[in-house]
Design a protein around this motif. Structure first.
Motif, short mmCIF file in Angstrom:
data_model
loop_
_atom_site.label_atom_id
_atom_site.label_comp_id
_atom_site.label_asym_id
_atom_site.label_seq_id
_atom_site.Cartn_x
_atom_site.Cartn_y
_atom_site.Cartn_z
N GLU A 147 0.88 -1.26 0.23
CA GLU A 147 0.01 -0.26 0.01
C GLU A 147 0.67 1.28 0.13
O GLU A 147 0.73 2.13 -0.38
N ILE A 148 2.03 1.29 0.91
CA ILE A 148 2.65 2.48 0.97
C ILE A 148 3.43 2.55 -0.44
O ILE A 148 3.57 3.78 -0.99
N TYR A 149 4.00 1.43 -1.06
CA TYR A 149 4.61 1.59 -2.11
C TYR A 149 3.75 2.06 -3.49
O TYR A 149 3.93 2.97 -4.28
N SER A 150 2.66 1.47 -3.36
CA SER A 150 1.60 2.17 -4.44
C SER A 150 1.09 3.51 -4.33
O SER A 150 1.24 4.31 -5.07
N ASP A 151 0.85 4.06 -3.11
CA ASP A 151 0.73 5.41 -2.71
C ASP A 151 1.90 6.50 -3.01
O ASP A 151 1.75 7.62 -3.37
N PHE A 152 3.09 6.09 -2.91
CA PHE A 152 4.28 6.95 -2.82
C PHE A 152 5.16 6.80 -4.05
O PHE A 152 6.04 7.65 -4.10
N ILE A 205 13.61 3.78 -5.13
CA ILE A 205 12.64 4.86 -4.53
C ILE A 205 13.34 5.96 -3.63
O ILE A 205 13.85 5.60 -2.41
N ARG A 206 13.16 7.17 -4.27
CA ARG A 206 13.67 8.29 -3.39
C ARG A 206 12.63 9.11 -2.99
O ARG A 206 12.34 10.26 -3.76
N CYS A 207 12.04 8.79 -2.07
CA CYS A 207 10.76 9.68 -1.61
C CYS A 207 10.70 9.62 0.14
O CYS A 207 10.63 8.82 0.51
N GLU A 208 10.59 10.71 0.40
CA GLU A 208 10.73 10.99 2.01
C GLU A 208 9.47 10.34 2.55
O GLU A 208 9.73 9.86 3.52
N LEU A 209 8.26 10.69 1.94
CA LEU A 209 7.15 10.40 2.59
C LEU A 209 7.09 8.76 2.52
O LEU A 209 6.65 7.92 3.35
N PHE A 210 7.70 8.10 1.67
CA PHE A 210 7.65 6.58 1.48
C PHE A 210 8.55 6.10 2.39
O PHE A 210 8.04 5.30 3.20
N ASP A 211 9.60 6.72 2.67
CA ASP A 211 10.76 6.44 3.82
C ASP A 211 9.91 6.52 5.38
O ASP A 211 10.13 5.64 6.17
N LEU A 244 4.29 4.23 -6.93
CA LEU A 244 3.64 4.29 -8.17
C LEU A 244 2.85 5.29 -8.65
O LEU A 244 2.52 5.72 -9.81
N LYS A 245 2.30 6.11 -7.59
CA LYS A 245 1.48 7.33 -8.11
C LYS A 245 2.55 8.39 -8.36
O LYS A 245 1.89 9.60 -8.85
N ASN A 246 3.77 8.48 -8.31
CA ASN A 246 4.59 9.30 -8.43
C ASN A 246 4.99 9.29 -9.83
O ASN A 246 5.55 8.39 -10.44
N PRO A 247 4.85 10.60 -10.79
CA PRO A 247 5.00 10.41 -12.25
C PRO A 247 6.42 10.59 -12.52
O PRO A 247 6.68 10.11 -13.41
N PHE A 248 7.30 10.76 -11.39
CA PHE A 248 8.79 10.78 -11.78
C PHE A 248 9.30 9.35 -11.68
O PHE A 248 10.76 9.16 -11.73
N TYR A 249 8.62 8.55 -10.95
CA TYR A 249 9.24 7.17 -10.73
C TYR A 249 9.08 6.05 -11.83
O TYR A 249 8.09 6.09 -12.44
N SER A 250 10.20 5.31 -11.84
CA SER A 250 10.01 4.44 -12.91
C SER A 250 10.14 2.84 -12.13
O SER A 250 10.98 2.93 -11.36
#
Length: 126
Positions: free
Chosen positions: A82-87, A100-106, A89-95
């Motif tokens: 769920e966290i991966y999907s939210d932070f 995964i470089r996202c403070e909210l994900f971490d 997969l929904k990030n347009p800059f993530y491939s």
């Protein structure tokens, strides 16, 4: 002199009994097979840890190594997805397959792990 290694006790809940032999390795290999109908290992249990694997419908796999007595790992894996999907997969800059470089994900992942740890080895669910 102590020996290093682990003994496999169960695969996907089915106990593995008897001496180590090629048949046991074949059984493990069959579980890992990409053949139709095989979903791979969901849980590998050893004498000192359990390896839990959650595979999404899109083929992404999440794995957790845990104490054999720890419960609630299935719920933790679903929360991590769920966290991966939210932070991610929904990030347009993530491939896919990028780090995964996202403070909210971490932050959210750390919180989910802390909650699982506080539940203790005999927490709710499995």
């Amino acid at each position: 002199v102590p020996t290093v290694g682990h003994a496999v006790l169960a695969i996907n809940g089915a106990e593995v009994n008897g001496p180590a032999c090629p048949l046991r390795l074949f059984a493990i290999g069959s579980q890992l097979s990409p053949e139709v109908g095989s979903s791979g290992i969901e849980m590998l249990e050893t004498d000192t840890f359990k390896l839990h694997c959650f595979q999404t419908l899109t083929g992404i796999k999440f794995m957790v190594l845990a104490d054999p007595r720890q419960t609630g790992i299935d719920a933790l894996l679903r929360k991590i997805y769920e966290i991966y999907s939210d932070f991610a997969l929904k990030n347009p800059f993530y491939s896919l397959e990028m780090p995964i470089r996202c403070e909210l994900f971490d932050q959210n992942l750390k919180l989910a792990l802390e909650v699982a740890e506080k539940a203790g080895p005999f927490g709710p669910g499995s």
